[in-house]
Design a protein around this motif. Structure first.
Motif, PDB file in Angstrom:
ATOM      1  N   UNK A 108       0.860  -1.180   0.000  1.00  0.00           N
ATOM      2  CA  UNK A 108       0.000   0.000   0.000  1.00  0.00           C
ATOM      3  C   UNK A 108       0.899   1.234   0.000  1.00  0.00           C
ATOM      4  N   UNK A 109       0.484   2.333  -0.651  1.00  0.00           N
ATOM      5  CA  UNK A 109       1.267   3.577  -0.549  1.00  0.00           C
ATOM      6  C   UNK A 109       1.369   4.049   0.899  1.00  0.00           C
ATOM      7  N   UNK A 110       2.441   4.733   1.217  1.00  0.00           N
ATOM      8  CA  UNK A 110       2.665   5.261   2.572  1.00  0.00           C
ATOM      9  C   UNK A 110       2.609   4.103   3.575  1.00  0.00           C
ATOM     10  N   UNK A 111       3.507   3.151   3.407  1.00  0.00           N
ATOM     11  CA  UNK A 111       3.383   1.871   4.094  1.00  0.00           C
ATOM     12  C   UNK A 111       3.746   1.912   5.576  1.00  0.00           C
ATOM     13  N   UNK A 112       4.579   2.860   5.990  1.00  0.00           N
ATOM     14  CA  UNK A 112       4.926   2.964   7.411  1.00  0.00           C
ATOM     15  C   UNK A 112       3.720   3.499   8.174  1.00  0.00           C
ATOM     16  N   UNK A 113       3.193   2.690   9.084  1.00  0.00           N
ATOM     17  CA  UNK A 113       1.996   3.082   9.821  1.00  0.00           C
ATOM     18  C   UNK A 113       2.312   3.903  11.061  1.00  0.00           C
ATOM     19  N   UNK A 114       3.517   3.794  11.560  1.00  0.00           N
ATOM     20  CA  UNK A 114       3.852   4.570  12.741  1.00  0.00           C
ATOM     21  C   UNK A 114       5.155   4.136  13.369  1.00  0.00           C
ATOM     22  N   UNK A 115       5.554   4.892  14.397  1.00  0.00           N
ATOM     23  CA  UNK A 115       6.758   4.577  15.168  1.00  0.00           C
ATOM     24  C   UNK A 115       6.478   4.823  16.641  1.00  0.00           C
ATOM     25  N   UNK A 116       7.176   4.070  17.466  1.00  0.00           N
ATOM     26  CA  UNK A 116       7.110   4.276  18.916  1.00  0.00           C
ATOM     27  C   UNK A 116       8.520   4.312  19.462  1.00  0.00           C
ATOM     28  N   UNK A 117       8.705   5.116  20.500  1.00  0.00           N
ATOM     29  CA  UNK A 117       9.999   5.219  21.168  1.00  0.00           C
ATOM     30  C   UNK A 117       9.796   4.935  22.650  1.00  0.00           C
ATOM     31  N   UNK A 118      10.633   4.086  23.188  1.00  0.00           N
ATOM     32  CA  UNK A 118      10.602   3.782  24.620  1.00  0.00           C
ATOM     33  C   UNK A 118      12.001   4.029  25.165  1.00  0.00           C
ATOM     34  N   UNK A 119      12.113   4.982  26.076  1.00  0.00           N
ATOM     35  CA  UNK A 119      13.417   5.362  26.632  1.00  0.00           C
ATOM     36  C   UNK A 119      13.477   4.980  28.102  1.00  0.00           C
ATOM     37  N   UNK A 120      14.667   4.593  28.543  1.00  0.00           N
ATOM     38  CA  UNK A 120      14.822   4.234  29.952  1.00  0.00           C
ATOM     39  C   UNK A 120      16.222   3.790  30.261  1.00  0.00           C
ATOM     40  N   UNK A 121      16.340   2.906  31.266  1.00  0.00           N
ATOM     41  CA  UNK A 121      17.632   2.491  31.780  1.00  0.00           C
ATOM     42  C   UNK A 121      17.781   0.977  31.612  1.00  0.00           C
ATOM     43  N   UNK A 122      18.915   0.592  31.075  1.00  0.00           N
ATOM     44  CA  UNK A 122      19.160  -0.794  30.689  1.00  0.00           C
ATOM     45  C   UNK A 122      20.032  -1.480  31.739  1.00  0.00           C
ATOM     46  N   UNK A 123      19.620  -2.673  32.156  1.00  0.00           N
ATOM     47  CA  UNK A 123      20.413  -3.474  33.090  1.00  0.00           C
ATOM     48  C   UNK A 123      20.380  -4.933  32.647  1.00  0.00           C
ATOM     49  N   UNK A 124      21.376  -5.683  33.083  1.00  0.00           N
ATOM     50  CA  UNK A 124      21.404  -7.121  32.811  1.00  0.00           C
ATOM     51  C   UNK A 124      20.431  -7.827  33.753  1.00  0.00           C
ATOM     52  N   UNK A 125      19.747  -8.846  33.256  1.00  0.00           N
ATOM     53  CA  UNK A 125      18.843  -9.635  34.091  1.00  0.00           C
ATOM     54  C   UNK A 125      19.668 -10.554  34.979  1.00  0.00           C
ATOM     55  N   UNK A 126      19.381 -10.521  36.288  1.00  0.00           N
ATOM     56  CA  UNK A 126      20.136 -11.329  37.231  1.00  0.00           C
ATOM     57  C   UNK A 126      19.816 -12.804  37.139  1.00  0.00           C
ATOM     58  N   UNK A 127      20.686 -13.657  37.677  1.00  0.00           N
ATOM     59  CA  UNK A 127      20.493 -15.110  37.600  1.00  0.00           C
ATOM     60  C   UNK A 127      19.168 -15.572  38.188  1.00  0.00           C
ATOM     61  N   UNK A 128      18.721 -14.920  39.270  1.00  0.00           N
ATOM     62  CA  UNK A 128      17.488 -15.352  39.917  1.00  0.00           C
ATOM     63  C   UNK A 128      16.232 -15.100  39.098  1.00  0.00           C
TER      64      UNK A 128
END
Length: 281
Positions: A108-128
């Protein structure tokens, strides 16, 4: 020329008509739907930027899920900059922005329907937490990561802010609203549904011209293309192109609301049947 969508609902006579307050998913629901979908996403970490681009596929999460507290769990290659920074952060905050691009699954023309941005803080998932969060991601994406020879790790993105710019408009989303929102129940099936409508119900889609009021006759006379652009629990958006008297590239959207919100594919089929019956009257 590209006109915005036309919201429609069911009037007393059963015909969808334009209204001012069309039912729509909230901005938080739209962001949550995109985050929990499988559409393309890119993770941008300002502290990891360099002149050399990362290898293709190694700077993007392969799968995503959201915890009950609203944190986003990301499955990424262990060799990615995101994984390396999160693993060696030593308590420092790693700021990250995930950009999600929603592209229509039909031509379809104009194929990109939208965008979203999620900003925050990144950490590694712990073993537990790894086992439980791995199950959460697997539930959302049962196919698993595509590359069996790549080592994968889980990261957590604590949401600080979010934003969506899509067919409904541009809005900011607070973290609490994101955490409380639920994804659209039709999202896991949307691509297949739209592709089926576009390939197998082309004639029925064109009958929707009859519900467009003054635009209807020109739309029907020209045999316009009627492409199903999106569907959610509240209704379907159709993009009409090839309108008589308009340039070849001219398109407009029409929004057709369902009489009641739908919760699954069975209810959607019933709503679509009623919509096509109204169009053929």
């Amino acid at each position: 020329m590209f006109r915005p969508g036309i919201p429609r609902t069911d009037s007393g006579g059963g015909q969808p008509r334009p209204v001012e307050d069309a039912r729509a998913p909230t901005a938080a629901e739209r962001v949550r739907t995109l985050v929990e979908s499988s559409v393309s996403a890119v993770l941008d970490i300002p502290s990891a930027r360099s002149a050399e681009p990362a290898p293709v596929g190694y700077g993007s999460p392969e799968a995503r899920a959201v915890t009950k507290d609203g944190d986003v769990v990301l499955l990424v290659p262990a060799s990615s900059p995101a994984a390396q920074l999160a693993e060696h952060a030593s308590g420092d905050e790693v700021v990250a922005v995930m950009e999600i691009t929603d592209v229509a699954p039909v031509a379809v023309p104009h194929r990109v329907r939208g965008r979203a941005w999620v900003a925050g803080w990144l950490t590694a998932v712990g073993p537990g937490e790894r086992a439980a969060l791995a199950r959460l991601v697997a539930d959302r994406h049962p196919a698993g990561p595509p590359a069996a020879d790549v080592a994968w790790v889980l990261l957590r993105l604590e949401v600080g802010e979010a934003h969506v710019d899509d067919l409904w408009g541009s809005e900011a989303v607070e973290p609490d609203d994101f955490a409380a929102a639920t994804p659209d129940p039709l999202a896991p099936h949307e691509a297949e549904l739209l592709q089926h409508l576009a390939s197998s119900h082309d004639d029925q889609m064109r009958t929707l011209c009859g519900l467009l009021g003054e635009t209807g006759p020109a739309c029907a006379a020209a045999g316009a293309d009627a492409v199903p652009l999106s569907v959610d629990r509240y209704g379907m958006r159709v993009r009409f192109c090839g309108i008589e008297g308009e340039p070849p590239s001219a398109c407009f959207d029409a929004r057709f609301e369902f009489p009641d919100p739908v919760d699954d594919v069975a209810q959607l089929r019933q709503a679509m049947r009623l919509l096509f019956e109204a169009a053929e009257q």
